[in-house]
Design a protein around this motif. Structure first.
Motif, PDB file in Angstrom:
ATOM      1  N   LEU B  76       2.050  -9.685  44.257  1.00 57.45           N
ATOM      2  CA  LEU B  76       2.736  -8.590  44.414  1.00 57.45           C
ATOM      3  C   LEU B  76       2.498  -7.614  43.148  1.00 57.45           C
ATOM      4  O   LEU B  76       2.776  -6.460  43.303  1.00 57.45           O
ATOM      5  N   LEU B 123      12.003  11.880  55.467  1.00 62.92           N
ATOM      6  CA  LEU B 123      13.005  11.121  54.945  1.00 62.92           C
ATOM      7  C   LEU B 123      12.586   9.417  54.921  1.00 62.92           C
ATOM      8  O   LEU B 123      13.097   8.802  54.012  1.00 62.92           O
ATOM      9  N   GLY B 124      11.817   9.265  56.222  1.00 63.90           N
ATOM     10  CA  GLY B 124      11.685   7.917  56.274  1.00 63.90           C
ATOM     11  C   GLY B 124      10.575   7.448  54.951  1.00 63.90           C
ATOM     12  O   GLY B 124      10.523   6.370  54.534  1.00 63.90           O
ATOM     13  N   SER B 127      12.109   7.084  51.639  1.00 60.37           N
ATOM     14  CA  SER B 127      12.938   5.983  51.558  1.00 60.37           C
ATOM     15  C   SER B 127      12.201   4.719  51.379  1.00 60.37           C
ATOM     16  O   SER B 127      12.692   3.776  50.922  1.00 60.37           O
ATOM     17  N   MET B 128      10.759   4.853  51.831  1.00 67.36           N
ATOM     18  CA  MET B 128       9.973   3.817  51.771  1.00 67.36           C
ATOM     19  C   MET B 128       9.333   3.882  50.105  1.00 67.36           C
ATOM     20  O   MET B 128       8.700   2.837  49.784  1.00 67.36           O
ATOM     21  N   VAL B 130      10.369   3.697  47.454  1.00 66.31           N
ATOM     22  CA  VAL B 130      11.165   2.829  46.389  1.00 66.31           C
ATOM     23  C   VAL B 130      10.228   1.319  46.429  1.00 66.31           C
ATOM     24  O   VAL B 130      10.361   0.955  45.384  1.00 66.31           O
ATOM     25  N   TYR B 131       9.628   1.192  47.439  1.00 64.75           N
ATOM     26  CA  TYR B 131       9.106  -0.389  47.507  1.00 64.75           C
ATOM     27  C   TYR B 131       8.095  -0.427  46.251  1.00 64.75           C
ATOM     28  O   TYR B 131       8.186  -1.617  45.562  1.00 64.75           O
ATOM     29  N   MET B 134       9.982  -0.897  42.976  1.00 65.11           N
ATOM     30  CA  MET B 134      10.824  -2.436  43.013  1.00 65.11           C
ATOM     31  C   MET B 134       9.959  -3.325  42.924  1.00 65.11           C
ATOM     32  O   MET B 134      10.224  -4.395  42.409  1.00 65.11           O
ATOM     33  N   ILE B 135       8.831  -3.453  43.641  1.00 65.08           N
ATOM     34  CA  ILE B 135       8.156  -4.780  43.520  1.00 65.08           C
ATOM     35  C   ILE B 135       7.244  -4.980  42.538  1.00 65.08           C
ATOM     36  O   ILE B 135       7.330  -6.094  41.769  1.00 65.08           O
ATOM     37  N   TRP B 138       9.811  -6.060  39.752  1.00 65.67           N
ATOM     38  CA  TRP B 138      10.036  -7.470  39.921  1.00 65.67           C
ATOM     39  C   TRP B 138       8.949  -8.475  39.529  1.00 65.67           C
ATOM     40  O   TRP B 138       8.937  -9.542  38.978  1.00 65.67           O
ATOM     41  N   LEU B 146      12.477  -5.287  35.356  1.00 69.12           N
ATOM     42  CA  LEU B 146      13.417  -5.435  36.411  1.00 69.12           C
ATOM     43  C   LEU B 146      14.677  -4.599  36.220  1.00 69.12           C
ATOM     44  O   LEU B 146      14.943  -3.931  37.557  1.00 69.12           O
ATOM     45  N   VAL B 150      15.417  -1.766  39.414  1.00 64.32           N
ATOM     46  CA  VAL B 150      16.838  -1.894  40.001  1.00 64.32           C
ATOM     47  C   VAL B 150      17.927  -0.504  39.781  1.00 64.32           C
ATOM     48  O   VAL B 150      18.048   0.057  40.646  1.00 64.32           O
ATOM     49  N   SER B 153      15.738   1.759  42.149  1.00 72.30           N
ATOM     50  CA  SER B 153      16.117   1.977  43.671  1.00 72.30           C
ATOM     51  C   SER B 153      17.655   2.240  43.915  1.00 72.30           C
ATOM     52  O   SER B 153      17.930   2.866  45.054  1.00 72.30           O
ATOM     53  N   ALA B 154      18.487   1.880  43.072  1.00 72.04           N
ATOM     54  CA  ALA B 154      20.149   2.470  43.309  1.00 72.04           C
ATOM     55  C   ALA B 154      20.052   3.915  43.211  1.00 72.04           C
ATOM     56  O   ALA B 154      20.679   4.715  44.115  1.00 72.04           O
ATOM     57  N   ILE B 157      18.355   5.367  46.417  1.00 70.72           N
ATOM     58  CA  ILE B 157      19.333   5.057  47.677  1.00 70.72           C
ATOM     59  C   ILE B 157      20.397   6.104  47.807  1.00 70.72           C
ATOM     60  O   ILE B 157      20.762   6.874  48.639  1.00 70.72           O
TER      61      ILE B 157
END
Lengths: 171, 342
Positions: B76, B123-124, B127-128, B130-131, B134-135, B138, B146, B150, B153-154, B157
């Motif tokens: 990852l 928009l789609g 919204s992707m 953030v991955y 995030m990944i 993490w 981390l 976090v 991503s908050a 959204i």
């Protein structure tokens, strides 16, 4: 041409769906579920249901899965503290899932018609879908919006701490 | 048919090259703008006025040691910068870069795909976006990373909601979700910013938040989190994350220009008496001028405003921007209804 794409997408989505349940690490499961959603959106696109496909990505892959990932990362689950289920429970689970599969299969075989599924129609475009939703299906549409509001109010209530707790904390 | 596909592939390659080029020189521009704002000189060693600086930076990134922390999740950790880059590059597919051009007997749009759901696609992809962060955060297995992931991503959204609601008002005035139609509806100086100033304000604030740019760069807040989600990254993997940020900035500048500033339209464009091809090329140049202005605006704000506190950020998003966006939506709906009645 469209048929080939259908089989490629279908095969890949079955593989990723199996990956969701076979990974031990929940983070990998969530990531393969996201891939599955993308492949299913591809299927929607093949049927010219553009709106449905992009909403599937925005809502499921974009919002719900982010929250899932969020919770998993904060909880830091791994296979050491994953509870082992007794063999009896596992058997019951397999049997009930098999019955569900049988039901789906019987429902699908009775309406199986390849020509119709792959036929291009404009029903999935935003304009036509919106018109249908606001004329023919306006009652179910409004009822489902009430359901959503109920769910929203419920989650706000759960998220809101009651006053006494707050006062105790402040004191 | 085949020739048209070939043309589309060429357009895709050109857009890809231009995007990377602009992202590369945005890093240079950012340092120069920062230098001007702080009364310094800025990079001036590599080449005349330092214009070779991005190449030098890129070379340095490639030659650095590619280090992976021992406790990181290796797969990852490696894939995260790729995801960030991938989602950043995806959006440019549906942006209308110009009108139609007739060349070698073919007529085609300067756009990769004019899809019926243009705005929803943006928009789609947003919204992707953030991955990757995030990944990456993490997988580094570091508490600062981390935290950054976090937070980011908050934040994304939360600001997506206000962004979607402000775009809806624009969709209502233009009557279409397709970006091409929205640009055409603004033909002749009828720019959406004149009709939807509130939506523009909300959208630009959300764009800053979605790009993780100052004053909303809580995800990489150096004073608290060292480097946020990319603390453990080095070499070209770090370069990918930074690059993705500049590509996002370029694309959001393009989207702002398309939605609110008429895209490739400019005032009195039909009075000049240019041939269609020349008009299209001028329009594209004007579009890029608008984009460059907004990139400059992003930098201007970064070096002017201090960073928000996290609770202030959430208050602004949930308690100010979303109610304002809903109000704007209702006012727009009311006006459209009145226009229909009279």
């Amino acid at each position: 041409m469209l048929n080939y794409i259908f089989y490629i997408l279908g095969g890949l989505s079955v593989i990723t769906a199996i990956m969701v349940i076979s990974f031990r690490n929940p983070i990998y499961s969530v990531l393969s579920l996201i891939a599955t959603f993308f492949l299913i959106s591809g299927q929607y696109l093949l049927m010219n249901a553009q709106f449905l496909s992009i909403v599937n990505i925005i809502v499921y892959a974009g919002a719900i899965m982010v929250l899932f990932l969020f919770v998993l990362m904060l909880l830091n689950l791994n296979n050491i503290n994953e509870p082992l289920k007794p063999i009896k429970l596992k058997t019951i689970g397999v049997i009930s899932a098999g019955i569900l599969l049988l039901t789906f299969l019987s429902a699908l075989t009775s309406m199986y018609n390849n020509e119709q599924v792959l036929q291009l129609s404009d029903i999935g475009l935003v304009k036509n879908l919106g018109r249908l939703l606001f004329t023919e299906y306006v009652v179910p549409f409004e009822v489902s919006s009430i359901l959503f509001i109920a769910a929203m109010v419920g989650s706000v209530l759960i998220g809101k701490r009651n006053k006494e707790e707050k006062e105790v904390e402040n004191a | 048919m085949d020739a048209l596909i070939l043309i589309k592939i060429i357009i895709i390659l050109i857009i890809f090259a231009i995007t990377l080029f602009i992202a590369m020189y945005s890093t240079y521009a950012e340092r120069k703008v920062a230098a001007v704002m702080q009364d310094r000189i800025g990079p001036n060693r590599a080449g005349p006025w330092g214009i070779l600086q991005p190449l030098a930076d890129g070379g340095k990134m490639f030659f650095k040691e590619d280090f992976i922390p021992a406790l990181a999740n290796k797969k990852l950790f490696i894939i995260a910068p790729g995801i960030a880059m991938f989602t950043a590059l995806m959006t440019s597919a549906i942006i209308p870069w110009g009108g139609t051009i007739t060349m070698f007997g073919y007529t085609f749009d300067l756009q990769v795909a004019d899809v019926d759901i243009g705005i929803l696609y943006i928009l789609g992809v947003v919204s992707m976006g953030v991955y990757g962060i995030m990944i990456g955060g993490w997988a580094s297995n570091n508490k600062y990373s981390l935290f950054g992931a976090v937070r980011s991503s908050a934040q994304m959204i939360s600001y997506e909601l206000a962004m979607g609601l402000s775009i809806l008002a624009v969709v209502m005035t233009s009557g279409s979700l397709s970006l091409k139609d929205i640009v055409e509806a603004q033909d002749g100086g009828k720019w959406n910013v004149l009709y939807q100033p509130l939506a523009f304000l909300i959208f630009i604030v959300c764009a800053f938040a979605e790009c993780n740019r100052a004053p909303f760069d809580l995800a990489e807040c150096e004073s608290e989190l060292i480097g946020g989600y990319h603390t453990e990254y080095g070499s070209m993997k770090l370069g990918f994350f930074l690059f993705a940020e500049y590509i996002n900035m370029f694309i959001s500048s393009a989207v702002i220009s398309v939605l609110f500033f008429g895209g490739y339209n400019f005032p009195f464009m039909h009075e000049l008496g240019l041939s269609p091809n020349a008009l299209t090329i001028t329009g594209t140049l004007v579009f890029f001028a608008k984009i460059f202005f907004f990139i400059f605006f992003f930098m201007w704000v970064r070096w002017t405003l201090p960073r928000f506190r996290y609770d202030q950020l959430m208050h602004l998003g949930w308690k100010s921007l979303i109610p304002l966006a809903i109000l704007n939506l209702m006012i727009t709906g009311g006006f459209l209804l009145l226009k229909d009645l009279f």
